[in-house]
Every structure is written in C-alpha cells, then in structure tokens.
Design an enzyme around this catalytic site. Structure first.
Site, PDB file in Angstrom:
ATOM      1  CG  ASN A 159     -24.868  75.729   7.444  1.00 30.10           C
ATOM      2  OD1 ASN A 159     -24.179  74.639   7.468  1.00 30.10           O
ATOM      3  ND2 ASN A 159     -25.699  76.063   6.724  1.00 30.10           N
ATOM      4  N   PRO A 183     -14.685  67.459   8.111  1.00 29.46           N
ATOM      5  CG  PRO A 183     -14.038  67.852  10.455  1.00 29.46           C
ATOM      6  CD  PRO A 183     -13.790  66.982   9.258  1.00 29.46           C
ATOM      7  CD  GLU A 260     -29.594  66.765   1.233  1.00 31.40           C
ATOM      8  OE1 GLU A 260     -30.067  65.964   1.325  1.00 31.40           O
ATOM      9  OE2 GLU A 260     -30.003  67.978   1.015  1.00 31.40           O
ATOM     10  CB  CYS A 294     -28.846  75.469   2.449  1.00 34.25           C
ATOM     11  SG  CYS A 294     -29.577  74.055   3.442  1.00 34.25           S
ATOM     12  CD  GLU A 393     -27.400  79.574  -0.430  1.00 38.28           C
ATOM     13  OE1 GLU A 393     -26.237  79.055  -0.920  1.00 38.28           O
ATOM     14  OE2 GLU A 393     -28.046  78.593   0.117  1.00 38.28           O
ATOM     15  CD  GLU A 470     -28.132  64.485   4.456  1.00 42.81           C
ATOM     16  OE1 GLU A 470     -28.221  65.836   4.613  1.00 42.81           O
ATOM     17  OE2 GLU A 470     -27.013  63.831   4.522  1.00 42.81           O
TER      18      GLU A 470
HETATM   19  N1  NAI Z   1     -28.326  71.729   0.999  1.00 38.86           N
HETATM   20  C1  NAI Z   1     -28.033  71.707   2.378  1.00 38.86           C
HETATM   21  O1  NAI Z   1     -28.434  70.995   3.169  1.00 38.86           O
HETATM   22  C2  NAI Z   1     -26.706  72.704   2.861  1.00 38.86           C
HETATM   23  C3  NAI Z   1     -26.201  73.494   1.785  1.00 38.86           C
HETATM   24  N2  NAI Z   1     -25.225  74.442   2.108  1.00 38.86           N
HETATM   25  C4  NAI Z   1     -24.540  75.322   1.212  1.00 38.86           C
HETATM   26  O2  NAI Z   1     -23.142  75.534   1.384  1.00 38.86           O
HETATM   27  C5  NAI Z   1     -22.716  76.653   1.537  1.00 38.86           C
HETATM   28  C6  NAI Z   1     -22.050  77.134   2.418  1.00 38.86           C
HETATM   29  O3  NAI Z   1     -21.206  76.247   3.234  1.00 38.86           O
HETATM   30  P1  NAI Z   1     -19.910  76.324   2.902  1.00 38.86           P
HETATM   31  O4  NAI Z   1     -19.182  75.537   3.818  1.00 38.86           O
HETATM   32  O5  NAI Z   1     -19.328  77.521   2.380  1.00 38.86           O
HETATM   33  O6  NAI Z   1     -19.821  75.447   1.356  1.00 38.86           O
HETATM   34  P2  NAI Z   1     -18.485  74.718   0.648  1.00 38.86           P
HETATM   35  O7  NAI Z   1     -19.171  74.066  -0.377  1.00 38.86           O
HETATM   36  O8  NAI Z   1     -17.261  75.814   0.421  1.00 38.86           O
HETATM   37  O9  NAI Z   1     -17.769  73.937   1.773  1.00 38.86           O
HETATM   38  C7  NAI Z   1     -18.458  72.565   2.182  1.00 38.86           C
HETATM   39  C8  NAI Z   1     -17.516  71.494   2.467  1.00 38.86           C
HETATM   40  O10 NAI Z   1     -16.922  71.101   1.275  1.00 38.86           O
HETATM   41  C9  NAI Z   1     -15.301  71.643   1.433  1.00 38.86           C
HETATM   42  N3  NAI Z   1     -14.969  71.842   0.167  1.00 38.86           N
HETATM   43  C10 NAI Z   1     -14.598  72.993  -0.403  1.00 38.86           C
HETATM   44  N4  NAI Z   1     -13.918  72.926  -1.454  1.00 38.86           N
HETATM   45  C11 NAI Z   1     -13.809  71.639  -1.558  1.00 38.86           C
HETATM   46  C12 NAI Z   1     -13.304  70.838  -3.073  1.00 38.86           C
HETATM   47  N5  NAI Z   1     -12.834  71.457  -3.738  1.00 38.86           N
HETATM   48  N6  NAI Z   1     -13.254  69.495  -2.662  1.00 38.86           N
HETATM   49  C13 NAI Z   1     -13.788  69.046  -1.833  1.00 38.86           C
HETATM   50  N7  NAI Z   1     -14.245  69.506  -0.791  1.00 38.86           N
HETATM   51  C14 NAI Z   1     -14.354  70.807  -0.614  1.00 38.86           C
HETATM   52  C15 NAI Z   1     -15.359  72.486   2.495  1.00 38.86           C
HETATM   53  O11 NAI Z   1     -14.015  72.186   3.235  1.00 38.86           O
HETATM   54  C16 NAI Z   1     -16.499  71.938   3.313  1.00 38.86           C
HETATM   55  O12 NAI Z   1     -15.876  71.029   4.256  1.00 38.86           O
HETATM   56  C17 NAI Z   1     -23.985  77.449   0.823  1.00 38.86           C
HETATM   57  O13 NAI Z   1     -24.112  77.487  -0.556  1.00 38.86           O
HETATM   58  C18 NAI Z   1     -25.118  76.578   1.363  1.00 38.86           C
HETATM   59  O14 NAI Z   1     -26.354  76.705   0.726  1.00 38.86           O
HETATM   60  C19 NAI Z   1     -24.897  74.574   3.504  1.00 38.86           C
HETATM   61  C20 NAI Z   1     -25.527  73.645   4.519  1.00 38.86           C
HETATM   62  C21 NAI Z   1     -26.758  72.815   4.202  1.00 38.86           C
HETATM   63  O1  LIG Z   2     -27.203  73.302   6.883  1.00 37.37           O
HETATM   64  C1  LIG Z   2     -28.265  73.759   6.649  1.00 37.37           C
HETATM   65  O2  LIG Z   2     -28.762  74.810   6.129  1.00 37.37           O
HETATM   66  C2  LIG Z   2     -29.537  72.687   7.017  1.00 37.37           C
HETATM   67  O3  LIG Z   2     -29.335  71.516   6.067  1.00 37.37           O
HETATM   68  C3  LIG Z   2     -30.891  73.347   7.273  1.00 37.37           C
HETATM   69  S1  LIG Z   2     -31.656  72.297   8.328  1.00 37.37           S
HETATM   70  O4  LIG Z   2     -31.509  71.059   7.889  1.00 37.37           O
HETATM   71  O5  LIG Z   2     -30.857  72.713   9.590  1.00 37.37           O
HETATM   72  O6  LIG Z   2     -33.067  72.952   8.341  1.00 37.37           O
END
Ligand code: NAI
Ligand SMILES: O=C(O)[C@H](O)CS(=O)(=O)O
Length: 491
Positions: A159, A183, A260, A294, A393, A470
């Site tokens: 995202n 990535p 995160e 997020c 979410e 971070e």
């Molecule tokens: N806390 C924060 O700052 C953030 C949290 N998020 C959370 O991430 C989610 C959405 O992003 P997505 O990319 O769909 O999340 P995701 O967790 O599916 O993927 C994130 C990364 O992890 C990798 N990944 C997926 N499965 C894996 C595995 N089994 N082992 C190792 N790596 C793996 C993906 O290829 C990607 O690079 C939402 O839940 C959102 O809230 C997203 C951005 C920021």
């Molecule tokens: O990936 C996200 O959702 C980001 O962590 C949120 S922010 O840092 O851009 O506010």
C-alpha cells in the site's frame, strides 16, 4: 494523461544482489500490472531460496565494511540518496501510482514521505552515541556503546511501496546494518527504482539487496532468511497473521523483530467536537490511499446529540469524491489493489446492511468501464456493533457510523479489539482530551487531527498491531543493540 516516466530506466525488471542486477536462476518471472486497468507494466524475477541465500551472502559480506564506515559517512551517503529521490519525485510518484493505483497527487506525496525518512536518518546517523557510566567502584571504566545488529531482512506491503521500505532501509543503513528486502509482489517496481537511486548515490554493493517474489514463492524466500542465523533482524510491515508467523519462525535463531501489523482504528466524535474539523479529519484519515492504510479509521463512533448533523455534513463530502485512475488528475479515489480486495469490501458492506445498517452513500462497484477494481466511497449509518467491519480491517473507502451516549461507552467500544495501532477523537474539552487520550489502547492517538503520519513521530502499535517503532529519535533503536564495556585494573 498516460503515466510515462522521463527516466524509463527507472522501471527495472531484475533483482539487485551484491551490486548486480540479475534474474532468478531458473528464469522464473512474475508480472506487475496496473490495478486501474490490469495492463502489464513489467515482469520481475520470481525468486527462490537460491536468490534469497545469495542476497544474505552479499549482505553478510558487506556488513563488516559498512559498519566500519564512519557514521558521518553513512549519513552523507543517505543524504545523496535523499537528494536523488527528491530529484526524481515526479517519476517515482508516477511509478507508485502505476503499480499501486493511488491518485497521482498521493503517489508524489508518498515520495516526499519516503524521502523524509531517508533525510531524517541521514541526520540521525552522525549523532549515534554511547554513554560513559559513573563506575560505582574505583579503578574501573564503564561504557555503554550502540552497535548495529547486523543483516536485516525487510518485508513490506503493497500500500505504500516507497514509504514502507524507505522507513526500514534508512534507519538500518544509518545504524550500520546491511539489508535483504522482499517487496510486496503487487508493487516491486518502486523498491527497485529506489535502490537504483541508492546505487547511483554511491551506497556500496551488498549493503542493500532486493529480491522479488510472487505470493507463492515468498514463503520460500523468507524462510531462507528465517533459517539463516546471519540474519539478525526481521523488519516487517503487513498483516497480523503473517506477523505472527514471522515471530514464531524467528524463535529458533532469536532474531530481533519490528512488526508493524494490522489495525482497527476507532474515530470518536464527541458532542463538544468542532464538527467541521471532525469531518475534515475523517476525510483525510479515511480516504487516504482509498482507505488502504493500516491507520485508516475502521469504525466511527458519534455521540447521539451530534450524529444527525455530523452524518449530513459527511454525506455531502463522501458523495463528492471522484473515483478514477491515477491517469486522470482529478481522481481522488483510485482502484483497490485487486479484485480480492474489492470482494472483501463488498462483503463487509453487505454484512452491515444485513444487520440493519442504512446506506447513505455508495455501496457498490463502479466505473466498470475502467476495470474491476473500483468501489464507490461508501457511508453507512446505524451500523450494528456486531457487524464484521467493526471487527475486521476493511482496507477500503467505507465509513461505518455507530452511535453512543456516554464517553465511557465509546472508549470501551474503541478498545474492544485485539488491535491497537491508531485511534482518533474530536473534542474541544481539555479535560475530556486528557481522559480519553490516556484511556485509548493504541500506539497512536490523533486528537482533533486525522493526518498523523510523520517521520518525526514514533510510529507503531500495541497488542496485535505489533511492536517496535519506526521514525523519530527512537527509530534507530530497533536496528542496534547496546554493548557494555567494563575496563578494570586501572590505577
Ligand atoms: N502497521 C502498519 O504500518 C501496516 C500494516 N499493514 C497491514 O498489512 C495488510 C495489508 O497488506 P498486505 O500486503 O496484504 O499484507 P500481507 O501480510 O499479506 O503482506 C505483507 C508482506 O508480507 C509478505 N508475505 C505474505 N505472506 C508471507 C509469508 N507467509 N511469509 C513471509 N512473508 C509473507 C507479502 O509478500 C508482502 O510482502 C493489512 O492488514 C494492513 O493493516 C499494511 C501497511 C502498514
Ligand atoms: O502502510 C500504512 O498503512 C502506513 O504505515 C500508514 S502511514 O505510516 O503512511 O500513516
């Protein structure tokens, strides 16, 4: 308008390992397409454990020289990287919008956000210091010094393809660590472009290594790093389930972790709020990146006395949002990242309606003429607390309004979630502001403010939103450990 880059060579289709741009050994590739119209942008390597191991070898071999590089020099190289990123803001912004779909103004804004982390840690590097401890006994010198943890594995979501990887690589390099990064499969191109600019800035070979992989091959790539004792830290941004998996799998080699993870942010509007400010804040927090962040408010609690007025003001704004591709400069809400995301959003809307919610705006797929990934900005009233979108979410442009009477009720509802990343509330009462800010279980609290992201702030969550911070003066801590030096026998 077509999203073409002036520097076409910033669209790369290779991994970057040990300073070399290379393919996967078996020639496997994965396609990267534009979520706006599903058009192919590029193909990148679909790596296996072989590439992951080569990247870890490169990062390990580069670590000794990089940690020995004076911190001031590390900072200078990060400054040069920052300058190149800023000089290519237009191209990088177009690339982000191309592969992730966000409106062009947001793509270019994300480049500035990513660059702010590189600049912040370029400036933090020369200030890394230790402590001289007052020895409690004579004849002894006691010191505490900060050292880089070593090779860091960075795994990022789709995202914010620039900001998330920048806010991990910048502090890692400032601290003296080297990096292997994977990535998100949907958005690898921005990472590759950023690392091309890091290479041009003179950051030495092996310090940053990028390995691309599909969703199917990602576990194999990351497992190779999880099993490798030379990889001393995992810095992950993504979903909570994957974060938990990484925490469990890191235990065998006791890696340091920054997680995160997911969120479920409450947004509370009290009767003493400035309603116009609350509407502005919600629009900023909720519809940024089409709701795919997020820290987006996932549920909105409005005190009974002002619910009608607030809903009326908000409905006008939500209905006016323009949905379209980044190639249309007037677009404010782009496509969702893929059809799975749209399907989940529509399931959440349908579930809320089934449980008695009223649809005030939107609620359906739109712009089918453009592609399958567009969903309308949606406003729901009278949402039942048991509705799925109050507990999961949504990650989309959906605002569920729930009513409450007493402050305690809103705080209890806000905290009734395993997550604790961001939270927001609007009130003009000083006493209430201190009470509610203290009571909310979250790593981030927006008080009369919806735009909280900043490189100067410690960003991170509690509970099942993860741990680690971070950005900010605390941002280096997760990439360092403290060594205690005790020198005796001094006369
Ligand atoms: N806390 C924060 O700052 C953030 C949290 N998020 C959370 O991430 C989610 C959405 O992003 P997505 O990319 O769909 O999340 P995701 O967790 O599916 O993927 C994130 C990364 O992890 C990798 N990944 C997926 N499965 C894996 C595995 N089994 N082992 C190792 N790596 C793996 C993906 O290829 C990607 O690079 C939402 O839940 C959102 O809230 C997203 C951005 C920021
Ligand atoms: O990936 C996200 O959702 C980001 O962590 C949120 S922010 O840092 O851009 O506010």
């Amino acid at each position: 308008m077509t999203l073409t880059l002036e520097r076409g060579d910033l669209i790369l289709n290779s991994n970057y390992i040990a300073g070399r741009w290379c393919e996967a050994a078996d020639g496997a590739t994965l396609t990267v397409s534009n979520p706006a119209d599903m058009q192919l942008i590029a193909e990148v390597p679909d790596s296996s454990a072989e590439e992951a191991r080569a990247a870890a070898d490169a990062a390990h071999e580069a670590f000794a020289a990089w940690r020995a590089t004076p911190a001031k020099r590390r900072g200078e190289l990060l400054k040069r990287w920052h300058a190149l990123v800023m000089a290519h803001q237009e191209d990088l912004g177009r690339l982000i919008s191309l592969e992730q779909g966000k409106p062009l103004v947001e793509g270019q804004g994300e480049v500035l956000y990513a660059a702010s982390y590189i600049e912040w840690f370029a400036e933090e590097a020369p200030r890394i210091a230790g402590e001289m401890i007052a020895a409690p006994v004579a004849g002894r010198r006691m010191l505490a010094v900060k050292e880089p943890v070593g090779v860091v594995a960075v795994i990022t979501p789709w995202n914010f393809p620039a900001a998330m990887i920048a806010r991990k690589i910048a502090p890692a390099l400032a601290a003296g660590c080297t990096v292997v990064a994977k990535p998100a499969e949907d958005t690898p191109l921005t990472s590759l472009a950023l690392v091309r600019l890091a290479e041009e800035a003179g950051i030495p070979a092996g310090v940053i290594n990028i390995v691309c992989a599909s969703r199917g091959r990602t576990p194999e790539v990351v497992d190779a790093w999880l099993e490798d004792a030379r990889v001393r830290k995992i810095s992950f941004t993504g979903s909570t389930p994957v974060g938990k998996h990484l925490a469990r799998a890191s235990a065998d080699t006791l890696k340091k972790l920054s997680l995160e993870l997911g969120g479920n942010a409450p947004f509370i509007v009290f009767k003493d709020a400035d309603l116009d400010a609350a509407v502005e804040g919600l629009m900023a927090a909720k519809f940024r990146n089409g709701g795919q962040t997020c820290v987006c408010p996932n549920r909105v609690y409005v005190q009974d006395a002002v619910l009608g007025a607030f809903a009326d003001k908000l409905a006008v704004r939500v209905a006016a949002l323009r949905v379209g591709p980044a190639s249309d400069p007037a677009s404010q809400i782009g496509p969702m990242i893929n059809t799975r995301a749209v399907d989940k959003i529509l399931v959440h809307i349908d579930d809320a309606l089934t449980q008695g919610a009223r649809l005030l705006v939107g609620g359906e797929r739109v712009r089918a003429d453009l592609g399958p990934n567009y969903v309308s900005p949606t406003l729901l009233a009278d949402v039942a607390p048991a509705a799925r979108l109050c507990h999961e979410e949504t990650f989309g442009p959906v605002v569920p309004l729930l009513r409450f009477e007493a402050e305690e009720e809103a705080v209890a509802a806000s905290n009734a979630t395993p997550f604790g990343l961001a939270s927001y509330f609007y009130s003009e009462s000083v006493s209430r502001i201190h009470r509610v800010a203290d009571a909310l279980e979250a790593g981030i609290v927006g008080i009369n403010e919806g735009a909280v992201a900043s490189e100067a702030a410690p960003f991170g969550g509690i509970k099942e939103s993860g741990y680690g911070r971070e950005g900010s003066v605390h941002g280096l801590d997760d990439y360092q450990h403290i060594k205690y030096l005790c020198q005796g026998n001094l006369r």
